[in-house]
Design a protein around this motif. Structure first.
Motif, PDB file in Angstrom:
ATOM      1  N   ARG A 269       0.724  -1.734   0.120  1.00 26.17           N
ATOM      2  CA  ARG A 269      -0.229  -0.259  -0.277  1.00 26.17           C
ATOM      3  C   ARG A 269       0.768   1.072   0.333  1.00 26.17           C
ATOM      4  NH1 ARG A 269      -3.575  -2.263   5.052  1.00 26.17           N
ATOM      5  NH2 ARG A 269      -4.726  -4.201   4.004  1.00 26.17           N
ATOM      6  N   VAL A 270       1.868   1.270   0.340  1.00 24.48           N
ATOM      7  CA  VAL A 270       2.835   2.267   0.343  1.00 24.48           C
ATOM      8  C   VAL A 270       3.904   2.952  -0.417  1.00 24.48           C
ATOM      9  CG1 VAL A 270       4.829   3.091   1.905  1.00 24.48           C
ATOM     10  CG2 VAL A 270       2.832   1.541   3.401  1.00 24.48           C
ATOM     11  N   VAL A 271       4.218   2.149  -1.452  1.00 20.30           N
ATOM     12  CA  VAL A 271       4.619   1.928  -2.911  1.00 20.30           C
ATOM     13  C   VAL A 271       3.666   2.982  -3.522  1.00 20.30           C
ATOM     14  CG1 VAL A 271       4.345   0.207  -3.871  1.00 20.30           C
ATOM     15  CG2 VAL A 271       6.612   0.838  -3.982  1.00 20.30           C
ATOM     16  N   GLY A 272       2.731   2.654  -3.670  1.00 20.07           N
ATOM     17  CA  GLY A 272       2.008   3.205  -4.641  1.00 20.07           C
ATOM     18  C   GLY A 272       1.334   4.674  -4.538  1.00 20.07           C
ATOM     19  N   ILE A 273       0.784   5.457  -4.769  1.00 21.06           N
ATOM     20  CA  ILE A 273       0.771   7.053  -5.587  1.00 21.06           C
ATOM     21  C   ILE A 273      -0.656   6.539  -5.046  1.00 21.06           C
ATOM     22  CG2 ILE A 273       1.088   8.760  -6.359  1.00 21.06           C
ATOM     23  CD1 ILE A 273       3.671   8.171  -6.714  1.00 21.06           C
ATOM     24  N   LYS A 274      -1.619   6.897  -4.237  1.00 22.31           N
ATOM     25  CA  LYS A 274      -2.837   7.683  -4.338  1.00 22.31           C
ATOM     26  C   LYS A 274      -3.451   8.816  -5.401  1.00 22.31           C
ATOM     27  CE  LYS A 274      -3.090   3.659  -1.329  1.00 22.31           C
ATOM     28  NZ  LYS A 274      -3.922   2.481  -1.846  1.00 22.31           N
ATOM     29  N   TRP A 275      -4.532   8.787  -5.367  1.00 24.01           N
ATOM     30  CA  TRP A 275      -4.479   9.755  -6.288  1.00 24.01           C
ATOM     31  C   TRP A 275      -4.972  10.784  -5.968  1.00 24.01           C
ATOM     32  CZ3 TRP A 275      -9.244  12.359  -5.126  1.00 24.01           C
ATOM     33  CH2 TRP A 275      -9.832  12.073  -4.177  1.00 24.01           C
ATOM     34  N   TYR A 276      -5.596  11.092  -4.774  1.00 20.44           N
ATOM     35  CA  TYR A 276      -5.669  12.254  -3.494  1.00 20.44           C
ATOM     36  C   TYR A 276      -3.745  12.536  -3.652  1.00 20.44           C
ATOM     37  CZ  TYR A 276      -5.509   8.419  -0.396  1.00 20.44           C
ATOM     38  OH  TYR A 276      -5.003   7.394   0.622  1.00 20.44           O
ATOM     39  N   TYR A 277      -3.254  12.019  -3.461  1.00 14.75           N
ATOM     40  CA  TYR A 277      -1.965  12.748  -3.038  1.00 14.75           C
ATOM     41  C   TYR A 277      -1.553  13.421  -4.512  1.00 14.75           C
ATOM     42  CZ  TYR A 277      -0.496   9.531   1.157  1.00 14.75           C
ATOM     43  OH  TYR A 277      -0.817   9.667   1.989  1.00 14.75           O
ATOM     44  N   TRP A 278      -1.686  13.403  -5.242  1.00 13.96           N
ATOM     45  CA  TRP A 278      -1.850  14.461  -6.807  1.00 13.96           C
ATOM     46  C   TRP A 278      -2.056  15.379  -6.319  1.00 13.96           C
ATOM     47  CZ3 TRP A 278       2.220  12.773  -9.753  1.00 13.96           C
ATOM     48  CH2 TRP A 278       2.061  11.895  -9.910  1.00 13.96           C
ATOM     49  N   ILE A 279      -3.222  15.855  -5.563  1.00 12.53           N
ATOM     50  CA  ILE A 279      -3.867  16.548  -5.238  1.00 12.53           C
ATOM     51  C   ILE A 279      -2.710  18.125  -4.373  1.00 12.53           C
ATOM     52  CG2 ILE A 279      -5.555  18.284  -4.162  1.00 12.53           C
ATOM     53  CD1 ILE A 279      -7.519  15.899  -4.723  1.00 12.53           C
ATOM     54  N   PHE A 280      -2.005  16.784  -3.715  1.00 12.21           N
ATOM     55  CA  PHE A 280      -0.913  18.008  -2.968  1.00 12.21           C
ATOM     56  C   PHE A 280       0.251  18.120  -4.187  1.00 12.21           C
ATOM     57  CE2 PHE A 280      -2.958  15.506   0.573  1.00 12.21           C
ATOM     58  CZ  PHE A 280      -2.708  16.159   1.316  1.00 12.21           C
ATOM     59  N   VAL A 281       0.126  17.505  -5.159  1.00 14.50           N
ATOM     60  CA  VAL A 281       1.636  17.970  -5.605  1.00 14.50           C
ATOM     61  C   VAL A 281       1.051  19.196  -6.618  1.00 14.50           C
ATOM     62  CG1 VAL A 281       2.714  17.189  -7.965  1.00 14.50           C
ATOM     63  CG2 VAL A 281       2.444  15.117  -6.492  1.00 14.50           C
ATOM     64  N   MET A 282      -0.147  19.567  -6.974  1.00 13.69           N
ATOM     65  CA  MET A 282      -0.711  20.540  -7.904  1.00 13.69           C
ATOM     66  C   MET A 282      -0.479  22.085  -6.545  1.00 13.69           C
ATOM     67  SD  MET A 282      -0.864  19.365 -10.096  1.00 13.69           S
ATOM     68  CE  MET A 282      -0.470  17.738 -10.108  1.00 13.69           C
ATOM     69  N   ILE A 283      -0.793  21.419  -5.433  1.00 11.77           N
ATOM     70  CA  ILE A 283      -0.952  22.601  -4.065  1.00 11.77           C
ATOM     71  C   ILE A 283       0.524  22.749  -3.731  1.00 11.77           C
ATOM     72  CG2 ILE A 283      -1.263  22.853  -1.812  1.00 11.77           C
ATOM     73  CD1 ILE A 283      -4.096  21.127  -1.674  1.00 11.77           C
ATOM     74  N   PHE A 284       1.606  22.156  -3.922  1.00 12.09           N
ATOM     75  CA  PHE A 284       3.250  22.331  -3.696  1.00 12.09           C
ATOM     76  C   PHE A 284       3.455  22.806  -5.345  1.00 12.09           C
ATOM     77  CE2 PHE A 284       3.440  18.225  -1.208  1.00 12.09           C
ATOM     78  CZ  PHE A 284       2.573  18.726  -0.080  1.00 12.09           C
ATOM     79  N   LEU A 285       2.621  23.034  -6.392  1.00 12.82           N
ATOM     80  CA  LEU A 285       3.526  23.623  -7.671  1.00 12.82           C
ATOM     81  C   LEU A 285       3.010  24.800  -7.763  1.00 12.82           C
ATOM     82  CD1 LEU A 285       2.916  20.733  -9.956  1.00 12.82           C
ATOM     83  CD2 LEU A 285       4.916  21.366  -9.013  1.00 12.82           C
ATOM     84  N   LEU A 286       0.696  25.116  -6.797  1.00 15.87           N
ATOM     85  CA  LEU A 286       0.716  26.334  -6.915  1.00 15.87           C
ATOM     86  C   LEU A 286       1.749  27.546  -6.101  1.00 15.87           C
ATOM     87  CD1 LEU A 286      -1.581  28.271  -7.722  1.00 15.87           C
ATOM     88  CD2 LEU A 286      -2.979  27.020  -5.775  1.00 15.87           C
ATOM     89  N   VAL A 287       1.846  26.699  -4.294  1.00 15.18           N
ATOM     90  CA  VAL A 287       2.622  28.347  -3.952  1.00 15.18           C
ATOM     91  C   VAL A 287       3.745  27.918  -4.155  1.00 15.18           C
ATOM     92  CG1 VAL A 287       1.109  27.070  -2.269  1.00 15.18           C
ATOM     93  CG2 VAL A 287       2.921  26.086  -2.214  1.00 15.18           C
ATOM     94  N   ASN A 288       4.978  27.295  -4.941  1.00 18.90           N
ATOM     95  CA  ASN A 288       5.919  27.482  -6.090  1.00 18.90           C
ATOM     96  C   ASN A 288       6.143  28.900  -6.271  1.00 18.90           C
ATOM     97  OD1 ASN A 288       9.145  27.237  -5.487  1.00 18.90           O
ATOM     98  ND2 ASN A 288       9.284  26.337  -8.120  1.00 18.90           N
ATOM     99  N   ILE A 289       6.123  30.238  -4.788  1.00 19.56           N
ATOM    100  CA  ILE A 289       6.258  30.998  -5.596  1.00 19.56           C
ATOM    101  C   ILE A 289       7.377  31.634  -5.100  1.00 19.56           C
ATOM    102  CG2 ILE A 289       4.907  33.759  -5.076  1.00 19.56           C
ATOM    103  CD1 ILE A 289       2.356  31.785  -4.949  1.00 19.56           C
ATOM    104  N   THR A 290       8.099  33.093  -6.166  1.00 14.98           N
ATOM    105  CA  THR A 290       9.418  33.516  -5.663  1.00 14.98           C
ATOM    106  C   THR A 290       9.003  34.296  -3.537  1.00 14.98           C
ATOM    107  OG1 THR A 290      11.270  35.022  -6.294  1.00 14.98           O
ATOM    108  CG2 THR A 290       8.963  35.645  -6.634  1.00 14.98           C
ATOM    109  N   GLY A 291      10.157  33.954  -3.391  1.00 12.32           N
ATOM    110  CA  GLY A 291      10.122  34.784  -1.892  1.00 12.32           C
ATOM    111  C   GLY A 291      10.125  33.767  -0.733  1.00 12.32           C
TER     112      GLY A 291
END
Length: 481
Positions: A269-291
C-alpha cells in the motif's frame, strides 16, 4: 532554410531518419521490458518485497504512459489557450519579467538543454495568441518539463519507499535472533510471564512515572525514538501480550515471521501513489512562489509528522508498561503482568492511521527529493527556481534525515507497535487462505444486508435470518484485512 528544417514535419523528413529513430526507440523499449521481466522473475523467487515494488513500478509506468499520451494529444489545444500577458506577472517562481525569461515560457526562443533545438520559434501557436494581443497559457517546452517531473516523482517515490522498507528490514534482523532465543528457551505462558517479571521492561519504561508530569513522559518518548527504539525487553513483552491476546493456546507462534509478513503486505500500500496525493502535488506546485521559500517550509512537514509518530509509538509502549506495572502492584497475579493490546492506544482508535501518515511522509519526502534533483538537472544550480543555497541545502539535509530516521527507527516501531491493537492482521494466514476468508467475509456481509432488508418486509421470519447472518461475519471481527 534552417528555420524550415527546424520545423520540418514528416512530409519533409527523409524516411531513413524516421525509420532509424523509431527503431532505436522500439529497441530500447524492448530491452527495458525484458530486463524488468527477468528482474521480476528473480525477485519473485528471492525477495517478495522488492517484487511487489517492481509491480508497483510497472503500474506507475503504465499511468505515466497514459499521461504522456494525453500531453501529446492535447498539447496543441493547450497552447492555443490564450491569456492576458499581465496574468503572467503573478505567482511566478522567479522574480523579474525580462524578455528572455518571458520568451522562454512562451516558446519564442526556448531551447532544450542548451542544444539549440528551437521549440516554437515563429510557431503558429504563438502567432495565434500574439494576433489577439495575448500569450499562450503554456508552451510546448514547459509541458515537456512538467511531464518529465511527474515521471521523476513517481519513480523516486517507488524507489525511496523500497529503500526505506529494505533498510527497516535490515534494522529488524536482530529481532529474529530474539525470536529464536525465545523459541529455544520455551515460550509457554508461565515461563514467559516469569521472564517479563524479571526483565527491565517495566522498570525502564515506568521509572518515576508517578512523580513526573505528562509533558515529561512525552519528552521521554520523543527522545527514546533516537536510540534503541525497540529493545529486547520491549520485544519480549509485546510478543507475549500479542500471543496471549490472540493465540493463547499456540505458544510456539513465530511472532517475527508474522510481523515481517504483515509489514510486506503494508508495503504494497505504501509504495504506490494514491490519487489524492496528486492533489498535494498540484498544491505544492501552486505555492512555489518567489520569496516564499515554500519548499523549505513544506520539507518541515514530513519531519514534524515523523517525529510525532515516533513519539506516539514510544508513548504507546510506555503506556503498556505502566498499565502492567499498575496491575502487578495491585496484586492481580500473573495475568496482570501481560500487556493488553487495544485500539484505544492509537489516534482515533485506528492503528491503520499510522500507516496512512507514514505513506504521506514517504510521498512528501519523495516529492522534495524529486523536485530538487529535477530542478538541478533541468535549470542548473544557479537558477532562481533552485532558491537560495541555504534553503536548498537545508531542504536536502532534512530529506536525508527523514529518510534515515524513518528507516531505522519509525518503521521498526510501527512494525511491532501496530500489532498492539485489538485485532490481528490477515498476514497470520497463508495468502490463499486470507483471500478465501476475505471473500467469505464480504459475502457474509452482503447476505446479512440482504437478509436485513428481507426482514423488514417479511417480519419475524426475516428477523430470524438476519440474526443468523449477523453471527457469521462477527467471527472475523478480530482480523484486520
Amino acid at each position: 532554410m534552417s528555420a524550415m528544417s527546424s520545423e520540418a514535419t514528416l512530409e519533409q523528413t527523409p524516411t531513413w531518419i524516421v525509420a532509424s529513430v523509431c527503431s532505436v526507440i522500439v529497441l530500447i523499449s524492448l530491452v527495458f521490458e525484458r530486463a524488468l521481466h527477468h528482474l521480476g522473475k528473480a525477485l519473485e523467487r528471492r525477495r517478495l518485497t522488492l517484487y511487489e515494488a517492481l509491480l508497483k513500478l510497472k503500474e506507475e509506468l503504465m499511468l505515466l504512459g497514459f499521461v504522456s499520451l494525453l500531453l501529446v494529444v492535447f498539447q496543441d489545444l493547450i497552447q492555443k489557450i490564450c491569456i492576458d500577458e499581465s496574468l503572467m506577472e503573478h505567482w511566478r517562481p522567479c522574480r523579474g519579467g525580462n524578455e528572455a525569461s518571458a520568451a522562454a515560457h512562451y516558446g519564442a526562443a526556448s531551447t532544450f538543454a542548451g542544444g539549440g533545438r528551437r521549440m516554437l520559434k515563429g510557431g503558429e501557436t504563438f502567432g495565434h495568441c500574439s494576433s489577439k494581443g495575448k500569450v499562450p497559457l503554456l508552451s510546448r517546452h514547459a509541458l515537456e518539463q512538467v511531464h518529465i517531473f511527474i515521471f521523476v516523482l513517481a519513480i523516486t517515490h517507488v524507489v525511496l519507499s523500497a529503500v526505506t522498507v529494505l533498510l527497516g528490514l535490515l534494522q529488524m534482523r536482530k529481532w529474529k535472533h530474539w525470536e529464536n532465543s525465545i523459541q529455544e528457551e520455551g515460550s509457554t505462558a508461565p515461563k514467559m510471564i516469569k521472564r517479563v517479571q524479571k526483565i527491565k521492561f517495566i522498570q525502564d519504561r515506568c521509572k518515576g512515572r508517578e512523580k513526573v508530569a505528562w509533558v515529561i513522559i512525552w519528552m521521554r518518548s520523543f527522545f527514546k525514538q533516537f536510540y534503541g527504539s525497540v529493545s529486547n525487553d520491549d520485544y519480549v513483552a509485546m510478543r507475549l501480550g500479542f500471543v496471549m491476546e490472540h493465540f493463547r493456546g499456540h505458544h510456539k507462534f513465530n511472532f517475527y515471521d508474522y510481523m515481517i509478513k504483515a509489514l510486506e503486505k503494508d508495503f504494497k500500500r505504501v509504495v504506490g501513489i494514491k490519487w489524492y496525493y496528486w492533489i498535494f502535488v498540484m498544491i505544492f506546485l501552486l505555492v512555489n512562489i518567489t520569496g516564499w521559500h515554500s519548499y523549505f517550509w513544506i520539507s518541515l512537514v514530513p519531519l514534524s509528522l515523523l517525529l510525532l509518530i515516533g513519539a506516539k509509538l514510544e508513548h504507546i509502549i510506555n503506556k503498556l508498561a505502566y498499565e502492567v506495572a499498575s496491575k502487578h502492584a495491585a496484586g492481580q497475579g500473573e495475568g496482570g503482568i501481560v500487556v493488553r493490546p487495544s485500539d484505544e492506544l492509537f489516534w482515533f482508535h485506528s492503528p491503520r492511521l499510522v500507516l496512512v501518515l507514514i505513506h504521506f511522509i514517504l510521498f512528501q519526502n519523495a516529492f522534495e527529493f524529486a523536485y530538487f534533483f529535477w530542478t538541478l538537472a533541468t535549470f542548473g544550480v544557479n537558477s532562481c527556481i533552485m532558491d537560495r543555497p541555504g534553503y536548498s541545502v537545508s531542504r536536502i539535509v532534512i530529506c536525508v534525515v527523514v529518510q534515515v530516521l524513518c528507516s531505522y527507527s519509525t518503521l521498526p516501531l510501527y512494525a511491532i507497535v501496530s500489532h498492539m491493537g485489538s485485532s490481528f492482521k490477515s498476514a497470520v494466514f497463508a495468502d490463499d487462505v486470507a483471500d478465501h476468508l476475505r471473500g467469505w467475509a464480504d459475502g457474509a456481509r452482503r447476505r446479512m444486508r440482504r437478509s436485513a432488508t428481507a426482514g423488514d418486509a417479511a417480519g419475524c421470519l426475516g428477523a430470524e435470518r438476519s440474526l443468523e447472518g449477523r453471527s457469521r461475519p462477527d467471527q472475523l471481527r478480530s482480523i484486520s484485512f
